[in-house]
Motif scaffolding. Structure first.
Motif, mmCIF file in Angstrom:
data_model
loop_
_atom_site.group_PDB
_atom_site.id
_atom_site.type_symbol
_atom_site.label_atom_id
_atom_site.label_comp_id
_atom_site.label_asym_id
_atom_site.label_seq_id
_atom_site.Cartn_x
_atom_site.Cartn_y
_atom_site.Cartn_z
ATOM 1 N N GLN A 158 41.884 45.098 47.795
ATOM 2 C CA GLN A 158 41.490 44.638 46.459
ATOM 3 C C GLN A 158 41.185 45.829 45.550
ATOM 4 O O GLN A 158 41.537 45.816 44.363
ATOM 5 C CB GLN A 158 40.263 43.722 46.531
ATOM 6 N N TYR A 172 47.636 38.784 45.984
ATOM 7 C CA TYR A 172 46.362 38.062 45.829
ATOM 8 C C TYR A 172 46.040 37.276 47.097
ATOM 9 O O TYR A 172 44.907 37.323 47.598
ATOM 10 C CB TYR A 172 46.444 37.124 44.631
ATOM 11 N N ASP A 221 37.096 31.725 42.044
ATOM 12 C CA ASP A 221 37.731 32.462 40.954
ATOM 13 C C ASP A 221 37.822 31.604 39.691
ATOM 14 O O ASP A 221 37.659 32.103 38.574
ATOM 15 C CB ASP A 221 39.119 32.929 41.369
ATOM 16 N N ASP A 239 34.204 38.425 36.605
ATOM 17 C CA ASP A 239 35.476 38.931 37.133
ATOM 18 C C ASP A 239 36.289 39.607 36.033
ATOM 19 O O ASP A 239 36.942 40.633 36.275
ATOM 20 C CB ASP A 239 36.290 37.794 37.763
ATOM 21 N N LYS A 244 38.930 42.254 37.482
ATOM 22 C CA LYS A 244 39.520 41.752 38.721
ATOM 23 C C LYS A 244 40.704 40.854 38.399
ATOM 24 O O LYS A 244 40.610 39.949 37.571
ATOM 25 C CB LYS A 244 38.476 40.963 39.529
ATOM 26 N N THR A 246 42.233 38.016 39.453
ATOM 27 C CA THR A 246 42.143 36.804 40.258
ATOM 28 C C THR A 246 43.287 35.858 39.871
ATOM 29 O O THR A 246 44.046 36.118 38.927
ATOM 30 C CB THR A 246 40.782 36.127 40.072
#
Length: 333
Positions: A158, A172, A221, A239, A244, A246
């Motif tokens: 990640q 992912y 998420d 996030d 991030k 997601t």
């Protein structure tokens, strides 16, 4: 999209069915998180372990063992090991993510410091392995040891994939299988192993945990963009602020035109975030149906989890695990 407040019963039912075993797990956790020489260890550990978490992962170990008729003592050890691994990863994650809130409370790294969080996390990993070896079950030990390595691998993946707009849904899924689903599937698989289940039964339990963990992470998420801070226990939009990639963002990027892609490059790849960018990100995800598409993916994985259970004995616990799969995705209305 928000939190559905009427979905607590399946988890409550499972918790009630496993209450004596969970009390034994909690006693063992409190006993093993102590330290004669370093009082900060139980202080930091208690802050997180006693913060009101549902103990879902150790419950999965207990449920798997009970579903296959196990009546020995050692599922308690493995369930406590699972919870220690989970707590250790949370302590480390909050340092990596520079988080300030966990389960609606200040994180340990905020209340103490990063060094304490990392070192106490290391201590809990060591405690988990001490618990694992006591039942003298090499296959169960192998499962949890492998899961611990896979979790760390997923977190590092990640890190390397974060802020890279080339990250696609396959990457992912690989990350989610590592950082989240690995402990779900290990928790259920080890319950089947300690109960001496057949290879087919143990595989079914692994498949259930794997699919449940993936659904769980996708919903988490989604909640980051559509939940309520007090309900999800963290700040909405964290996030996005942490850049991030997601699933809903990945889906929106895949459908983006040149102007939209430039927005994602600026905010995610370059980290140049301005007032109103979170709202713009939400608009872009809505325009491309990314949130709803991710929700459909979560429902699909929950369906796979339920299908896996059909290979297991007809038992009240099996019905509760079926309901649990529905509960995981019902957290988003």
């Amino acid at each position: 999209m928000g939190v559905n407040e009427n979905v607590q019963k399946p988890l409550d039912h499972l918790s009630a069915a496993l209450a004596p075993e969970m009390e034994a797990v909690n006693r063992l956790i409190r006993e093993r998180m102590s330290s004669r020489h370093a009082p900060r260890i139980p202080e930091v550990t208690a802050h997180l372990i006693e913060a009101g978490g549902k103990r879902l992962r150790p419950m999965l170990t207990l449920a798997a063992a009970k579903l296959l008729g196990y009546d020995g003592p050692y599922h308690i050890h493995f369930a406590a090991s699972v919870e220690f691994i989970h707590t250790a990863t949370l302590l480390h994650d909050d340092v990596v993510d520079e988080s300030s809130q966990r389960r609606g409370r200040p994180t340990a790294n905020l209340l103490w410091d990063n060094k304490s969080s990392v070192l106490v996390g290391d201590y809990l990993f060591a405690r988990s392995f001490q618990l694992m070896v006591e039942p003298d079950n090499m296959r169960a030990l192998e499962i949890l040891a492998n899961a611990s390595a896979t979790i760390a691998e997923g977190e590092v993946l990640q890190l390397t994939a974060a802020q890279d707009l080339q990250t696609d849904e396959d990457v992912y899924l690989q990350i989610v299988r590592g950082k989240t689903a690995a402990l779900f599937s290990a928790a259920t698989e080890v319950g089947g192993v300690v109960a001496a289940g057949s290879p087919e039964q143990v595989k079914a339990l692994f498949d259930y945990g794997d699919a449940l963990g993936i659904a769980f992470q996708i919903v988490d998420d989604l909640l980051d963009y559509g939940g309520v801070t007090q309900t999800i226990g963290k700040n909405v939009g964290d996030d996005f602020r942490e850049r991030k990639l997601t699933l809903p963002v990945i889906k929106a990027i895949a459908a983006a035109d040149a102007e939209e892609r430039a927005f994602w490059v600026r905010t995610i790849e370059h980290g140049d975030q301005r007032d109103g960018d979170l709202e713009q990100a939400l608009r872009l995800m809505a325009d491309h149906g990314a949130m709803e598409a991710a929700r459909r993916d979560a429902l699909d994985w929950a369906g796979r989890a339920k299908t896996a259970l059909t290979a297991l004995p007809d038992h009240p616990i099996r019905a509760m695990l079926m309901d649990l799969a529905d509960f995981v995705v019902s957290r988003v209305a």
